[in-house]
Design an enzyme around this catalytic site. Structure first.
Site, PDB file in Angstrom:
ATOM      1  N   ASP A   8       0.863  -1.187   0.000  1.00 18.05           N
ATOM      2  CA  ASP A   8       0.000   0.000   0.000  1.00 18.05           C
ATOM      3  C   ASP A   8       0.899   1.236   0.000  1.00 18.05           C
ATOM      4  OD1 ASP A   8      -3.149   0.683   1.323  1.00 18.05           O
ATOM      5  OD2 ASP A   8      -1.622   2.241   1.154  1.00 18.05           O
ATOM      6  N   ASP A 112      -3.819   2.370  -5.162  1.00 20.56           N
ATOM      7  CA  ASP A 112      -2.492   2.375  -4.538  1.00 20.56           C
ATOM      8  C   ASP A 112      -2.200   1.119  -3.730  1.00 20.56           C
ATOM      9  OD1 ASP A 112      -3.859   2.778  -2.093  1.00 20.56           O
ATOM     10  OD2 ASP A 112      -2.220   4.033  -1.342  1.00 20.56           O
ATOM     11  N   GLU A 113      -2.962   0.055  -3.959  1.00 18.80           N
ATOM     12  CA  GLU A 113      -2.659  -1.157  -3.198  1.00 18.80           C
ATOM     13  C   GLU A 113      -2.837  -2.408  -4.034  1.00 18.80           C
ATOM     14  OE1 GLU A 113      -5.625  -2.253  -0.132  1.00 18.80           O
ATOM     15  OE2 GLU A 113      -6.499  -0.296  -0.523  1.00 18.80           O
TER      16      GLU A 113
HETATM   17  N1  DCP Z   1      -8.634   8.085  -1.158  1.00 17.10           N
HETATM   18  C1  DCP Z   1      -9.763   8.869  -1.349  1.00 17.10           C
HETATM   19  N2  DCP Z   1     -10.771   8.857  -0.410  1.00 17.10           N
HETATM   20  C2  DCP Z   1     -10.673   8.073   0.695  1.00 17.10           C
HETATM   21  C3  DCP Z   1      -9.540   7.261   0.871  1.00 17.10           C
HETATM   22  C4  DCP Z   1      -8.542   7.293  -0.072  1.00 17.10           C
HETATM   23  O1  DCP Z   1      -9.855   9.575  -2.351  1.00 17.10           O
HETATM   24  N3  DCP Z   1     -11.656   8.061   1.586  1.00 17.10           N
HETATM   25  C5  DCP Z   1      -7.546   8.134  -2.173  1.00 17.10           C
HETATM   26  C6  DCP Z   1      -6.454   9.073  -1.732  1.00 17.10           C
HETATM   27  C7  DCP Z   1      -5.342   8.198  -1.269  1.00 17.10           C
HETATM   28  C8  DCP Z   1      -5.538   6.931  -2.079  1.00 17.10           C
HETATM   29  O2  DCP Z   1      -6.928   6.868  -2.357  1.00 17.10           O
HETATM   30  O3  DCP Z   1      -4.070   8.802  -1.452  1.00 17.10           O
HETATM   31  C9  DCP Z   1      -5.076   5.683  -1.356  1.00 17.10           C
HETATM   32  O4  DCP Z   1      -5.867   5.443  -0.204  1.00 17.10           O
HETATM   33  P1  DCP Z   1      -5.250   4.954   1.155  1.00 17.10           P
HETATM   34  O5  DCP Z   1      -6.383   4.590   2.039  1.00 17.10           O
HETATM   35  O6  DCP Z   1      -4.175   3.944   0.908  1.00 17.10           O
HETATM   36  O7  DCP Z   1      -4.609   6.283   1.777  1.00 17.10           O
HETATM   37  P2  DCP Z   1      -3.193   6.929   1.567  1.00 17.10           P
HETATM   38  O8  DCP Z   1      -2.354   6.150   0.624  1.00 17.10           O
HETATM   39  O9  DCP Z   1      -3.393   8.358   1.221  1.00 17.10           O
HETATM   40  O10 DCP Z   1      -2.570   6.902   3.020  1.00 17.10           O
HETATM   41  P3  DCP Z   1      -1.886   5.698   3.807  1.00 17.10           P
HETATM   42  O11 DCP Z   1      -0.447   6.097   3.959  1.00 17.10           O
HETATM   43  O12 DCP Z   1      -2.597   5.637   5.110  1.00 17.10           O
HETATM   44  O13 DCP Z   1      -2.048   4.478   2.963  1.00 17.10           O
HETATM   45 MG    MG Z   2      -2.139   4.110   0.775  1.00 13.45          MG
END
Ligand code: DCP
Ligand code: MG
Length: 356
Positions: A8, A112-113
């Site tokens: 992720d 992203d995962e």
């Molecule tokens: N995303 C979004 N709305 C959400 C959750 C996520 O638009 N409610 C988008 C933005 C994030 C991406 O999807 O950058 C990936 O989601 P993640 O839950 O993996 O969150 P992040 O990668 O941003 O943070 P982390 O470091 O906790 O994985």
């Molecule tokens: Mg993420």
């Protein structure tokens, strides 16, 4: 032995923006709706902004208020930006292709995962080394960090990847999963959302260990079928089967021109540029060859036509692509497919029947 990895990306959208805009590095950054509009939510926040309590899915007005409160305390000011989804998708594709270069079976989930089937590795130790290499490659090529979890099923791998974010690598060996999960809040179990969390909290169930006090029948009584699933999840049991990878069936590019055109020199110049583009995308998406070339033309009146040609053999040749694309475009430029000599609004090239 099943060895499953879950990768992720860390603060994905925000990390991409920080990388692309050095002036924002380390500055609190919120990617999401425009706070001036007053509607919409946070897509993500970088770690500096998370320190202010800002997180994904929070109303943007709330994020703005938290950022303002921090500023008044004398803390760094927060930058708010709107997302550039095309950019994130393009980078996501490159990262997934990079992973696929090292791991044959990958299940992408979200932008992203991904789950990685690492069962071909002889041990957890070797799987760990491979994941370390993948993390380093992502950092070297994309300037981004990822967190990876390893476990004997998807559930454990997913929870593990969250364990040491950012830039983490957490290995949970088969015998360790139950103890690792027990103290976690139930919210950490994928599928437990705010509603289930609240429902269970009213019954005094807050951690995974709390769930384990209930029999399968109790949980089924409370939550139906999902209760039975929860019984297993609380014990670190889950599926290790990855859904077969969804593959792109084609790779294409198209371009809408600033003005409708009949300029042959211009049209061929754009056609060659798109042919170069798709040919360069082929290895990036993990393919070596193509058999079918498709050319799309949209006329000024929006009527859209495609012509395609399938070669007898898979090829990877600039000369062949250039020749076939030219042959496909020609009839649109003369009486054969364009008797009224309409101007062209859009041109596209696509490769199909891709091979590895
Ligand atoms: N995303 C979004 N709305 C959400 C959750 C996520 O638009 N409610 C988008 C933005 C994030 C991406 O999807 O950058 C990936 O989601 P993640 O839950 O993996 O969150 P992040 O990668 O941003 O943070 P982390 O470091 O906790 O994985
Ligand atoms: Mg993420």
């Amino acid at each position: 032995m099943n060895i499953i990895g879950h990768l992720d990306m860390d603060a994905f959208y925000a990390a991409v923006e920080e990388r692309d805009h050095p002036e924002w590095r380390g500055v609190p950054l919120v990617v999401g709706a425009d706070p001036q509009e007053g509607r919409g939510v946070v897509a993500t926040a970088n770690y500096a902004a998370r320190r202010y309590g800002i997180h994904s899915a929070m109303p943007i007005t709330r994020a703005w208020a938290l950022a303002e409160a921090a500023r008044r305390r004398g803390e760094p000011e927060t930058v708010f930006i709107t997302p550039n989804f095309r950019r994130y998708a393009e980078i996501s594709r490159r990262i997934m292709a990079l992973i696929r270069g090292q791991v044959p079976l990958v299940q992408e989930v979200g932008i992203d995962e991904a789950y990685l089937d690492l069962s071909f590795c002889p041990s957890f130790g070797r799987a760990r080394e491979l994941c370390q290499t993948i993390k380093e490659e992502i950092k070297a090529r994309e300037g981004l960090t990822a967190s990876v979890g390893l476990g004997s099923n998807k559930l454990v791998a997913k929870i593990a990847s969250d364990f040491q974010k950012p830039d983490g690598l957490t290995v949970v060996r088969p015998g360790e999963a139950e103890d690792l999960l027990a103290p976690l809040p139930i919210r950490k179990i994928p599928g437990v959302g705010p509603k289930t969390e609240e429902f269970l909290a009213r019954r005094g169930i807050r951690t995974v260990a709390d769930i384990k006090r209930f029999s399968p029948e109790d949980l089924e009584g409370l939550l139906g079928k999902w209760g039975l699933a929860l019984y297993d999840k609380a014990r670190g049991r889950g599926s290790a089967t990855l859904r077969a990878a969804r593959e792109p069936k084609s790779i294409g590019e198209q371009e809408t021109f600033a003005a409708d055109t009949g300029d042959l020199e211009f049209l061929f110049e754009r056609l060659w540029a798109m042919c170069r583009g798709v040919l360069a995308s082929l290895p990036k998406e993990g393919f070596r060859t193509f058999r079918t070339v498709v050319v799309t033309v949209r006329f000024a009146d929006f009527k859209t036509h495609t012509r395609s040609h399938t070669l007898p053999q898979p090829v990877n040749s600039w000369r062949v692509l250039q020749f076939e694309a030219m042959k496909l475009l020609m009839p649109f430029l003369d009486r054969r497919e364009n008797p009224q000599r309409k101007l062209i609004r859009l041109l596209g090239v696509r490769l199909e029947k891709l091979g590895r």
